[in-house]
Design an enzyme around this catalytic site. Sequence first.
Site, mmCIF file in Angstrom:
data_model
loop_
_atom_site.group_PDB
_atom_site.id
_atom_site.type_symbol
_atom_site.label_atom_id
_atom_site.label_comp_id
_atom_site.label_asym_id
_atom_site.label_seq_id
_atom_site.Cartn_x
_atom_site.Cartn_y
_atom_site.Cartn_z
ATOM 1 N N GLU A 8 3.846 -2.438 -0.354
ATOM 2 C CA GLU A 8 3.765 -3.738 -1.058
ATOM 3 C C GLU A 8 3.998 -4.883 -0.068
ATOM 4 O O GLU A 8 3.276 -5.891 -0.083
ATOM 5 C CB GLU A 8 4.818 -3.797 -2.177
ATOM 6 C CG GLU A 8 4.763 -5.107 -2.952
ATOM 7 C CD GLU A 8 5.939 -5.282 -3.906
ATOM 8 O OE1 GLU A 8 6.369 -4.286 -4.528
ATOM 9 O OE2 GLU A 8 6.429 -6.420 -4.023
ATOM 10 N N SER B 122 10.147 6.549 -2.211
ATOM 11 C CA SER B 122 10.004 5.433 -3.151
ATOM 12 C C SER B 122 11.134 4.426 -2.960
ATOM 13 O O SER B 122 12.316 4.747 -3.146
ATOM 14 C CB SER B 122 10.007 5.997 -4.582
ATOM 15 O OG SER B 122 10.414 5.002 -5.489
HETATM 16 S S1 SF4 Z 1 8.169 -2.336 -10.368
HETATM 17 FE FE1 SF4 Z 1 6.331 -1.735 -11.470
HETATM 18 S S2 SF4 Z 1 5.997 -3.385 -12.976
HETATM 19 FE FE2 SF4 Z 1 7.411 -4.149 -11.429
HETATM 20 S S3 SF4 Z 1 6.130 -5.132 -9.931
HETATM 21 FE FE3 SF4 Z 1 6.414 -3.093 -9.168
HETATM 22 S S4 SF4 Z 1 4.678 -1.951 -9.984
HETATM 23 FE FE4 SF4 Z 1 4.810 -3.877 -11.142
#
Ligand code: SF4
Length: 570
Positions: free
Chosen positions: A125, A217
């Site tokens: 991300e 994760s």
């Molecule tokens: S935790 Fe899940 S809902 Fe929240 S931003 Fe990340 S992918 Fe999206």
Amino acid sequence: MKIVIAKTAGFCMGVRRAVDMVLDASTRYQEPIFTYGPLIHNPQVLQMLEEKKIFRIERIPEKGSGIVLIRAHGVPPEDQTALKQAGFTVINATCPRVVRVQVIINRYAKKGYSTIIAGDKNHPEVIGLLGYAKGKGHTITSMEEFLLLPWFENAIVVAQTTQNMSFYDGIKTWCQTHAPHYRVFDTICGSTEKRQTEIRKLAEENDAVIVVGGKESGNTRRLAEIAAGTGKPSIHIEDAAEIDYETLSHAKSIALTAGASTPNWIITDTYRKVENNLQKRHAVKAALYLFRDFLLKTNIMASIGAASLTYACSRLQGNERDFRHALIAMLYVLSMQIMNNLFAIRSDRYNHPKRAHFYKENHVYLWILAVLSGGTGLYLSFLSGVVSFVLLLIMSFLGLSYNQKIIPIQVKKGKTARIKDIPGSKTILIVIAWGTVTCLLPAVVIHGNPFSVVVAFLFVTGLVFARTAFFDILAIQGDRITGKETLPILLGEKQSFNIIKYTLIFEIGLVFVSYSAGLLVNRAFFLAFIPFVMFLLIRFFEKDRLVSGGHREFIIEFLLIATGLLSAVI
Ligand code: SF4
């Protein structure tokens, strides 16, 4: 001993959305489908996806074809362009909440702002977010790193959506005091906030914590850090096989949570394994749980439920006590359920690992039991008459064909479909099959009032529908990945819960109206108690996950048996 499952455990909206999108694509398109990086951090699920021809690419080749899904974390914009230029069709499943952060960074980067991202440098991300910063992005993982950054004239501060809240709160406070011109955005996802707040609270209230989810994760690791930070014994596992029972040995209550990419069935499996292991300390309880699981796994519970409903049907109509048809229904349901579980061992490995293991280990005995019970049921129905026999034969054929490619329905690209491939088929087929053997089959032999038969049929099918659709909701994630077409998959979880509740309200009304119209026997209104209790329980289970899957299944199955018991006194 108490095990508390966090309400926030399991798939978040973004992961669920990405999984749904890739599975939809796999049914819609014939071309190979790829995910750019692993869709979720779970080895069994990734293997299952490969079996569904959903592969993974880690690098963008010069040339490629097929469909590539961008997972919930998102990617830098240049990767998206490169994928298209390589020849792939791109499906963008970036979570909308991550897209929001990308948009913020992009907007300010265009104005020349620098971007400070509180997040793990190597997390996909963050790599994706940096791509929008036009070369002026900086990542920090600690306050020390933040303080080492140069002073910026114009800068924005954002957080990885799964960042630790207290760390980011510290950054925000520092900015307010020392760099008020920095534009700070609240970008931690609400789902992450709730998950972290809940685990802090649960860790305080319980003696130990189990965090389930991929070691890779980020959000799961942060949950594990928060749990460990409370000083309570805590373990981070990827699946139930890794549980260190020594760490949990002194705990009287355990909190169980899971990361945003952990499928439900892994949480349930962990719960059951911990429960079974800890119950070993209490021999009687352990034996009772083993017995409960045995009754559920072998479908003995379900088949007794079918017998009870048949009996209830006959009593509702004021017929003589009909044990023969109750036995036929029991044998039919036992045979069909076992056979379908045997056919589904491969997909059950992911969805119900314990059941799959049980069926694999005992397949010879279970085949014998299924064939014997099916054959005996058919023989008994033959003794009741030809029509009864033919009806049961048709239902047996339909039940067996559920998993087989023998129904001449053509699906896309000339493949022959199974009943299983028809949307909503699993739930509906079970309801029709149970309604037929518990109500219509006896009605063919015992010629009663047709209106009473209709009422009894609606009563039974309503209860079976509520039970089956509820179980389907519990298994929705695994069923979706393993390709079972249940009603909750077709309509969604919320809609399915609503339909179940409306059905049960209809059932209550049906009993009272039919009773008032004289279509049911005296005192039949007592049976309205069953849909009423089922309604309350399902409403409770919908909101609260503190009760394990095993308990829920047992309670709901028992309600069908209770219908028979209650009928005995009306
Ligand atoms: S935790 Fe899940 S809902 Fe929240 S931003 Fe990340 S992918 Fe999206």
